[in-house]
Design an enzyme around this catalytic site. Structure first.
Site, short mmCIF file in Angstrom:
data_model
loop_
_atom_site.label_atom_id
_atom_site.label_comp_id
_atom_site.label_asym_id
_atom_site.label_seq_id
_atom_site.Cartn_x
_atom_site.Cartn_y
_atom_site.Cartn_z
N LYS A 78 29.13 -2.67 15.07
CA LYS A 78 29.41 -1.97 13.81
C LYS A 78 30.62 -2.60 13.12
O LYS A 78 31.49 -3.15 13.79
CB LYS A 78 29.73 -0.50 14.10
CG LYS A 78 28.56 0.35 14.51
CD LYS A 78 28.98 1.79 14.68
CE LYS A 78 27.79 2.66 15.10
NZ LYS A 78 26.78 2.80 14.04
N ARG A 138 18.08 6.67 20.17
CA ARG A 138 16.66 6.88 20.47
C ARG A 138 16.28 6.28 21.82
O ARG A 138 15.35 6.72 22.46
CB ARG A 138 15.80 6.33 19.31
CG ARG A 138 15.94 4.86 19.07
CD ARG A 138 15.48 4.45 17.68
NE ARG A 138 16.51 4.67 16.66
CZ ARG A 138 16.35 4.38 15.37
NH1 ARG A 138 15.21 3.88 14.94
NH2 ARG A 138 17.33 4.61 14.51
N1 BES Z 1 25.50 7.00 15.97
C1 BES Z 1 24.88 6.24 14.94
C2 BES Z 1 24.52 7.08 13.73
C3 BES Z 1 25.67 7.47 12.82
C4 BES Z 1 26.18 6.56 11.93
C5 BES Z 1 26.16 8.74 12.83
C6 BES Z 1 27.21 6.92 11.07
C7 BES Z 1 27.16 9.12 11.95
C8 BES Z 1 27.69 8.20 11.08
C9 BES Z 1 23.59 5.62 15.46
O1 BES Z 1 23.61 5.23 16.78
C10 BES Z 1 23.35 4.40 14.66
O2 BES Z 1 24.14 3.50 14.75
N2 BES Z 1 22.28 4.38 13.89
C11 BES Z 1 21.97 3.28 13.05
C12 BES Z 1 20.49 3.02 13.14
C13 BES Z 1 20.08 1.72 12.51
C14 BES Z 1 20.60 0.56 13.33
C15 BES Z 1 18.57 1.70 12.43
C16 BES Z 1 22.38 3.62 11.62
O3 BES Z 1 22.19 4.77 11.20
O4 BES Z 1 22.92 2.76 10.95
MN MN Z 2 24.38 3.29 17.03
#
Ligand code: BES
Ligand code: MN
Ligand code: ZN
Length: 504
Positions: free
Chosen positions: A287, A361
């Site tokens: 990230k 997931r």
């Molecule tokens: N934990 C995150 C989701 C999230 C992001 C929650 C920002 C709250 C704030 C999750 O694991 C994630 O990173 N999801 C990705 C999925 C994507 C790679 C398809 C996302 O939402 O960017």
């Molecule tokens: Mn994630």
């Protein structure tokens, strides 16, 4: 470790004479247009120059929202707080905010106890019993203060006790109000447990630390049966998808099971599955740095399971519920899962991991497969799963998707009733294409910028064909950013309403 802040919350009937005698550090009076004429307030407004009377007038004129008064002589209370009630037609979120505000004022007054004179006109849509439950819950949950990682700037919590005062309730109504206060208090306690786990930084809240805290629940709640799986156990169960997430971390994964059996022996349990990523760096699909600290809250699904199970045990609820805390840390390293890697899930379906940041997931799918062993009547998962739900709904609503409309409807209704609201998104077959790949049975991402929240749920639906299932994406509702930065304790109120009154 006690997560309950107020050691006691009770309800009583009062009349005008009683109100003068109430012994408390802070007597709080809800003010609306009818307050000046209320019989229970005659005594406090008796003398012609009564400051209480003047203050009620001032608040009703709109010039002040709340007024703090040293109590007049011959009154049991040390101080009086008058505060403007929301309009009787106000939406429930304004009522919740109002109770939060009251507790904020109680905290800053340093009172050790408070008595709050309720009025039955708070909301047109809800009655005394609803108001009592929500007030008790919100007083307890807003009394929460995070001090666990402070040494020199600890904010001591002085308030310990609260009483809700009502005027003219029949004995039967008083009994139901007292039950509602008990219920609200227990839900608030569960919310605080949830907030606390969420607010702990990731170095103070690893999967093994959550395991320890979960096992420690047994001390306060002997009715809970607690067990945990380590990585070797997961290997035996062939949870290849779950294990792939923790591979890059030095912190081993753990999955805890909390069983509560308060209902009939043969009643099938509800299984609650909580995403518990104690920190989500994204892994190799790392990230960006800004706000990455917020990924310490990526275990709020598991934290809400941790909270609601305490609430049920505290209430000795007549229900059967199993909670799963699905914990792992998502880190990059030489051992971490790489984009393109293919793993085999417990269900036998292979998964091509195209993005290691879509890790929620991957842990959930194996936990969902595992949940079958409890022969559940319903399975509900809670997960901070997608940034897309933050964009789509924002913090007012939890996103709900389900393979059973009746279950979805009951979740939405529980959200409305509790003021912990949810909104449904479709889980149509049209969305299923996103999990297609040439190299495995499923891909963990697909669909580009479209419908990210639904695509995540669609992926999970490949693991939930054998039971009634709903998925709650709490990425926007589980914590606040900005000045109020911190866990919210949601969706514990919704779950409590659903499990206790939802008729599942
Ligand atoms: N934990 C995150 C989701 C999230 C992001 C929650 C920002 C709250 C704030 C999750 O694991 C994630 O990173 N999801 C990705 C999925 C994507 C790679 C398809 C996302 O939402 O960017
Ligand atoms: Mn994630
Ligand atoms: Zn995540």
């Amino acid at each position: 470790m006690a997560y309950k802040v107020l050691s006691s919350l009770t309800a009583n009937n009062v009349n005008s004479a009683d109100l003068l005698k109430v012994k408390t550090d802070l007597l709080i009076i809800a003010v609306n247009k009818k307050t000046a004429a209320a019989t229970e307030l005659k005594g406090l407004q008796a003398s012609p120059q009564s400051l209480v009377k003047e203050s009620i007038k001032e608040i009703n004129s709109g010039s002040r929202k709340s007024i703090f008064l040293p109590a007049p002589a011959k009154v049991g209370a040390k101080n009086i707080l008058l505060i403007k009630e929301p309009d009787p037609k106000a939406a429930s979120f304004l009522v919740l905010r109002y109770y939060e505000e009251i507790m904020g004022l109680v905290k800053s007054s340093k009172a050790k106890d408070f008595a709050y004179l309720m009025s039955s006109t708070t909301s047109k849509n809800f009655d005394d019993v609803w108001a009592a439950e929500v007030a008790a819950r919100t007083f307890e949950s807003s009394a929460y203060t995070f001090n666990a990682t402070k040494n020199k700037t600890v904010k001591p919590i002085t308030v310990k006790k609260g009483t809700l005062l009502f005027a003219g309730l029949t004995p039967a109504k008083l009994r139901s109000v007292r039950t509602a206060v008990k219920l609200g208090h227990a839900v608030g306690e569960g919310m605080n447990a949830t907030k606390h786990l969420g607010d702990l930084p990731a170095n103070h809240c690893t999967p093994r630390i959550i395991e320890r805290k979960t096992k420690a629940l047994k001390k306060d709640f002997p009715a809970l049966k607690i067990s945990s799986l380590n990585e070797r156990d997961m290997e035996k169960l062939k949870m290849g998808s779950y294990l792939s997430v923790g591979k890059g971390s030095d912190e081993p994964s753990r999955m805890m099971t909390i069983e509560y059996k308060g209902g009939a022996k043969d009643k099938q349990p509800i299984v609650l599955v909580g995403k518990g990523i104690t920190f989500d760096t994204g892994g190799i699909s790392i990230k960006p740095s800004p706000a990455m600290d917020e990924m310490k809250w990526d275990m709020c699904g598991a934290a809400s399971v941790f909270g609601i199970m305490q609430t049920l045990a505290r209430l000795k609820a007549k229900v059967n519920v199993v909670g799963l805390l699905v914990c792992a840390e998502n880190m990059p390293s030489a051992r971490a899962t790489k984009p393109g890697d293919v793993v085999t899930s417990m269900s036998g379906q292979t998964i091509e991991i195209l993005n290691t940041d879509a890790e929620g997931r991957l842990v959930l799918c194996d936990a969902l497969t595992y949940s079958k062993k409890f022969k559940p009547s319903h399975v509900i998962d809670m997960a901070t799963l997608t940034g897309a739900v933050v964009v789509a709904l924002g913090s007012p609503a939890t996103g709900v998707m389900a393979n059973n409309q009746l279950l979805a409807d009951k979740i939405l209704a529980a959200g409305e009733k509790s003021g912990d609201r949810a909104w449904q998104l479709p889980l149509w077959e049209e969305y299923a294409h996103c999990t297609k790949t040439n190299f495995a049975d499923l891909a963990n991402i697909g669909g580009g910028r479209e419908a990210g929240t639904i695509h995540a749920a669609s992926f999970l639906s490949n693991f939930t064909k054998d039971f009634k299932w709903a998925h709650m994406d709490i990425a926007a509702s589980a914590w606040n950013g900005g000045a109020k930065k911190g866990g919210t304790g949601r969706p514990v109120p919704l779950l409590a309403e659903l499990i206790l009154n939802g008729n599942l």
